[in-house]
Design a protein around this motif. Structure first.
Motif, PDB file in Angstrom:
ATOM      1  N   ILE A 288       0.755  -0.958   0.081  1.00  0.00           N
ATOM      2  CA  ILE A 288      -0.080   0.104   0.094  1.00  0.00           C
ATOM      3  C   ILE A 288       1.034   1.297   0.132  1.00  0.00           C
ATOM      4  CG2 ILE A 288      -1.465   1.331   1.463  1.00  0.00           C
ATOM      5  CD1 ILE A 288      -2.984  -1.235   2.342  1.00  0.00           C
ATOM      6  N   ILE A 289       1.899   1.184   0.791  1.00  0.00           N
ATOM      7  CA  ILE A 289       2.874   2.387   0.879  1.00  0.00           C
ATOM      8  C   ILE A 289       3.201   2.492  -0.453  1.00  0.00           C
ATOM      9  CG2 ILE A 289       4.911   3.410   1.913  1.00  0.00           C
ATOM     10  CD1 ILE A 289       2.344   3.267   3.888  1.00  0.00           C
ATOM     11  N   GLY A 290       3.818   1.429  -1.104  1.00  0.00           N
ATOM     12  CA  GLY A 290       4.476   1.291  -2.277  1.00  0.00           C
ATOM     13  C   GLY A 290       3.737   2.103  -3.475  1.00  0.00           C
ATOM     14  N   VAL A 291       2.485   1.659  -3.485  1.00  0.00           N
ATOM     15  CA  VAL A 291       1.631   2.012  -4.514  1.00  0.00           C
ATOM     16  C   VAL A 291       1.227   3.519  -4.409  1.00  0.00           C
ATOM     17  CG1 VAL A 291      -0.965   1.985  -5.268  1.00  0.00           C
ATOM     18  CG2 VAL A 291       0.369  -0.138  -4.850  1.00  0.00           C
ATOM     19  N   ILE A 292       1.053   4.097  -2.903  1.00  0.00           N
ATOM     20  CA  ILE A 292       0.705   5.360  -2.636  1.00  0.00           C
ATOM     21  C   ILE A 292       2.210   6.276  -3.146  1.00  0.00           C
ATOM     22  CG2 ILE A 292       0.383   7.138  -0.727  1.00  0.00           C
ATOM     23  CD1 ILE A 292      -1.005   4.825   0.620  1.00  0.00           C
ATOM     24  N   ASN A 293       3.180   5.983  -2.775  1.00  0.00           N
ATOM     25  CA  ASN A 293       4.398   6.700  -3.362  1.00  0.00           C
ATOM     26  C   ASN A 293       4.388   6.666  -4.903  1.00  0.00           C
ATOM     27  OD1 ASN A 293       5.299   7.537  -0.764  1.00  0.00           O
ATOM     28  ND2 ASN A 293       6.552   5.618  -0.569  1.00  0.00           N
ATOM     29  N   ASN A 294       4.216   5.470  -5.563  1.00  0.00           N
ATOM     30  CA  ASN A 294       4.032   5.304  -6.973  1.00  0.00           C
ATOM     31  C   ASN A 294       3.115   6.239  -7.808  1.00  0.00           C
ATOM     32  OD1 ASN A 294       3.142   3.650  -9.638  1.00  0.00           O
ATOM     33  ND2 ASN A 294       5.101   3.568  -9.420  1.00  0.00           N
ATOM     34  N   ILE A 295       1.984   6.319  -7.163  1.00  0.00           N
ATOM     35  CA  ILE A 295       0.866   7.250  -7.929  1.00  0.00           C
ATOM     36  C   ILE A 295       1.160   8.661  -7.652  1.00  0.00           C
ATOM     37  CG2 ILE A 295      -0.532   6.985  -6.028  1.00  0.00           C
ATOM     38  CD1 ILE A 295      -1.576   6.925  -9.887  1.00  0.00           C
ATOM     39  N   LEU A 296       1.780   8.988  -6.616  1.00  0.00           N
ATOM     40  CA  LEU A 296       2.041  10.477  -6.325  1.00  0.00           C
ATOM     41  C   LEU A 296       3.192  10.925  -7.333  1.00  0.00           C
ATOM     42  CD1 LEU A 296       1.732  10.633  -2.324  1.00  0.00           C
ATOM     43  CD2 LEU A 296      -0.112  11.512  -3.951  1.00  0.00           C
ATOM     44  N   ASN A 297       4.188   9.939  -7.335  1.00  0.00           N
ATOM     45  CA  ASN A 297       5.174  10.578  -8.267  1.00  0.00           C
ATOM     46  C   ASN A 297       4.598  10.573  -9.641  1.00  0.00           C
ATOM     47  OD1 ASN A 297       7.105  10.324  -6.134  1.00  0.00           O
ATOM     48  ND2 ASN A 297       7.422   8.137  -6.617  1.00  0.00           N
ATOM     49  N   ILE A 298       3.750   9.542  -9.952  1.00  0.00           N
ATOM     50  CA  ILE A 298       3.153   9.533 -11.414  1.00  0.00           C
ATOM     51  C   ILE A 298       2.586  11.043 -11.760  1.00  0.00           C
ATOM     52  CG2 ILE A 298       1.509   8.847 -13.147  1.00  0.00           C
ATOM     53  CD1 ILE A 298       2.322   5.931 -11.804  1.00  0.00           C
ATOM     54  N   MET A 299       1.764  11.454 -10.445  1.00  0.00           N
ATOM     55  CA  MET A 299       0.994  12.534 -10.669  1.00  0.00           C
ATOM     56  C   MET A 299       2.043  13.941 -10.289  1.00  0.00           C
ATOM     57  SD  MET A 299      -2.422  11.033  -8.693  1.00  0.00           S
ATOM     58  CE  MET A 299      -3.451  12.613  -8.943  1.00  0.00           C
ATOM     59  N   ASN A 300       3.168  13.768 -10.165  1.00  0.00           N
ATOM     60  CA  ASN A 300       3.755  14.729  -9.704  1.00  0.00           C
ATOM     61  C   ASN A 300       3.687  15.491  -8.705  1.00  0.00           C
ATOM     62  OD1 ASN A 300       5.664  14.281 -12.232  1.00  0.00           O
ATOM     63  ND2 ASN A 300       3.999  15.373 -13.378  1.00  0.00           N
ATOM     64  N   VAL A 301       3.358  14.754  -7.565  1.00  0.00           N
ATOM     65  CA  VAL A 301       3.293  15.498  -6.179  1.00  0.00           C
ATOM     66  C   VAL A 301       4.482  15.468  -5.590  1.00  0.00           C
ATOM     67  CG1 VAL A 301       1.984  15.195  -4.108  1.00  0.00           C
ATOM     68  CG2 VAL A 301       0.889  14.396  -6.206  1.00  0.00           C
ATOM     69  N   GLU A 302       4.922  16.524  -5.020  1.00  0.00           N
ATOM     70  CA  GLU A 302       5.932  16.752  -4.281  1.00  0.00           C
ATOM     71  C   GLU A 302       6.108  15.814  -3.181  1.00  0.00           C
ATOM     72  OE1 GLU A 302       8.314  18.565  -5.230  1.00  0.00           O
ATOM     73  OE2 GLU A 302       7.491  19.826  -6.464  1.00  0.00           O
ATOM     74  N   SER A 303       7.742  15.340  -2.744  1.00  0.00           N
ATOM     75  CA  SER A 303       7.516  14.335  -1.860  1.00  0.00           C
ATOM     76  C   SER A 303       7.214  14.913  -0.582  1.00  0.00           C
ATOM     77  CB  SER A 303       9.199  14.081  -1.625  1.00  0.00           C
ATOM     78  OG  SER A 303       9.913  15.412  -1.379  1.00  0.00           O
ATOM     79  N   TYR A 304       7.176  16.212  -0.231  1.00  0.00           N
ATOM     80  CA  TYR A 304       6.681  16.454   1.153  1.00  0.00           C
ATOM     81  C   TYR A 304       5.218  15.982   1.402  1.00  0.00           C
ATOM     82  CZ  TYR A 304       6.790  20.941  -1.377  1.00  0.00           C
ATOM     83  OH  TYR A 304       6.566  21.602  -2.523  1.00  0.00           O
ATOM     84  N   TYR A 305       4.508  16.125   0.398  1.00  0.00           N
ATOM     85  CA  TYR A 305       3.113  15.932   0.516  1.00  0.00           C
ATOM     86  C   TYR A 305       2.936  14.474   0.852  1.00  0.00           C
ATOM     87  CZ  TYR A 305       1.846  20.580  -1.317  1.00  0.00           C
ATOM     88  OH  TYR A 305       1.528  21.618  -1.420  1.00  0.00           O
ATOM     89  N   GLN A 306       3.905  13.486   0.254  1.00  0.00           N
ATOM     90  CA  GLN A 306       3.774  12.258   0.655  1.00  0.00           C
ATOM     91  C   GLN A 306       4.167  11.947   2.175  1.00  0.00           C
ATOM     92  OE1 GLN A 306       6.491  10.062  -1.902  1.00  0.00           O
ATOM     93  NE2 GLN A 306       6.184  11.148  -3.702  1.00  0.00           N
ATOM     94  N   GLN A 307       4.907  12.751   2.855  1.00  0.00           N
ATOM     95  CA  GLN A 307       5.108  12.836   4.480  1.00  0.00           C
ATOM     96  C   GLN A 307       3.914  12.871   5.034  1.00  0.00           C
ATOM     97  OE1 GLN A 307       7.994  11.646   5.990  1.00  0.00           O
ATOM     98  NE2 GLN A 307       9.118  11.593   3.961  1.00  0.00           N
ATOM     99  N   ILE A 308       3.188  13.882   4.462  1.00  0.00           N
ATOM    100  CA  ILE A 308       1.945  14.456   4.991  1.00  0.00           C
ATOM    101  C   ILE A 308       0.897  13.126   5.027  1.00  0.00           C
ATOM    102  CG2 ILE A 308      -0.186  15.844   4.790  1.00  0.00           C
ATOM    103  CD1 ILE A 308       1.653  18.059   3.864  1.00  0.00           C
ATOM    104  N   VAL A 309       0.668  12.472   3.705  1.00  0.00           N
ATOM    105  CA  VAL A 309      -0.219  11.324   3.758  1.00  0.00           C
ATOM    106  C   VAL A 309       0.512  10.175   4.624  1.00  0.00           C
ATOM    107  CG1 VAL A 309      -0.731   9.327   1.952  1.00  0.00           C
ATOM    108  CG2 VAL A 309      -0.680  11.958   1.252  1.00  0.00           C
TER     109      VAL A 309
END
Length: 329
Positions: A288-309
């Protein structure tokens, strides 16, 4: 007048209890399925590509390794915040040994797995000696291990070691990336321990009620030491995989990875209060963590938003665990 089921419980309470049981059994898998459906709709062209799905598994491999180790510490109502630093230090020692001319297999065994297990043993010994909560101990050792990594590396990356190491550990076997095989093998071995060994049964008992476990003859200190050795060993193996994939030992490798590892374990159904959880759920949590990080990267979401998620997911998972546990009781 409230209707009751055959167990004598009001129907409303019984339905809540049944939902809590279903959530704890299948909730994590359901989240993964819904997440995959969402990602497939959000980015069908890129997310569903075979190369991207393999990349998701590769990115999840390190998280699964770390999460499997952290799972054992959470199982006994503890925590290990040092896994990211252990990953970096074990990878750095292994790389230094290979650069010094040590055979690759011996450097991997001593520098990777051995150093990881040793650092985990230090964590467990300090917890036993000081009787402090593992949160405090591993918070301190995380800083110490990171500092040692920076010192022995002079804050520089180490690279140029035997290319055969990367070709094997980061390569493919029978068409499957080796890091995925390593993560699956470690998870399978740890699943066997939790399900079919006395050690596994004792750990669940210790996490459920440490005092009762002590009076039943279970050595709390010994099992605490074993748990942290397992966690350190998993982090050491993750350090081997990370070094092989990047082709270098980075002094800043693994920074923040403890957050992802804890999130994987908690989202995977491991109770933060100890005594409940399964390796299979932890693996799904890592995916689940891997999928979330992957889709956020595909959508060009900045890494610090990933930390919030990740932070939101941890809080939500622990809150749900507490709520459903209370309802079951």
């Amino acid at each position: 007048m409230n209707q009751s089921n055959t167990s004598g419980l009001p129907l409303e309470r019984a339905s809540r209890r049944d939902f809590a049981s279903l959530w704890q059994s299948y909730g994590t898998f359901g989240i993964l399925v819904l997440l995959l459906i969402f990602c497939s709709i959000a980015s069908p062209q890129y997310f569903l590509a075979r190369e991207n799905l393999v990349q998701v598994l590769l990115q999840s491999a390190v998280m699964v390794l770390l999460a499997c180790g952290v799972f054992f510490t959470i199982l006994i109502a503890g925590i290990d915040l040092s896994v990211g630093s252990v990953l970096a230090l074990s990878g750095m020692v292994m790389a230094k040994l290979m650069m010094a001319g040590m055979p690759v297999w011996l450097a991997v065994l001593i520098g990777g797995v051995g150093v990881g297990a040793l650092l985990g043993a230090v964590n467990g010994a300090l917890v036993n000696l000081t009787q402090l909560h593992p949160f405090i101990i591993t918070l301190g050792t995380a800083a110490i291990y990171r500092g040692v990594t920076l010192i022995i590396s002079d804050s520089r990356s180490v690279f140029g070691f035997d290319r055969g190491f990367g070709d094997v550990v980061a390569g493919r076997a029978f068409g499957v990336p080796v890091p995925i095989i390593i993560a699956a093998a470690v998870a399978g071995f740890l699943f066997f321990i939790t399900r079919y060994t006395k050690l596994g049964r004792n750990l669940y008992a210790l996490g459920g009620n440490a005092q009762a476990a002590f009076y039943s003859g279970i050595s709390v200190k010994l099992h605490t030491l074993v748990v942290f050795i397992i966690s350190g060993s998993c982090a050491g193996i993750a350090g081997i995989v990370t070094t092989a994939r990047t082709g270098a030992a980075e002094p800043n490798a693994g920074i923040g990875f403890e957050t992802f590892a804890i999130a994987s374990a908690i989202i995977g159904g491991t109770s933060f209060f100890g005594g409940r959880g399964q390796i299979a759920g932890v693996v799904i949590g890592g995916l689940i963590i891997g999928v979330i990080n992957n889709i956020l990267n595909i959508m060009n979401v900045e890494s610090y938003y990933q930390q919030i998620v990740m932070g939101v997911l941890i809080i939500a998972a622990v809150t749900a665990d507490k709520l459903f546990t209370r309802r079951r009781r």
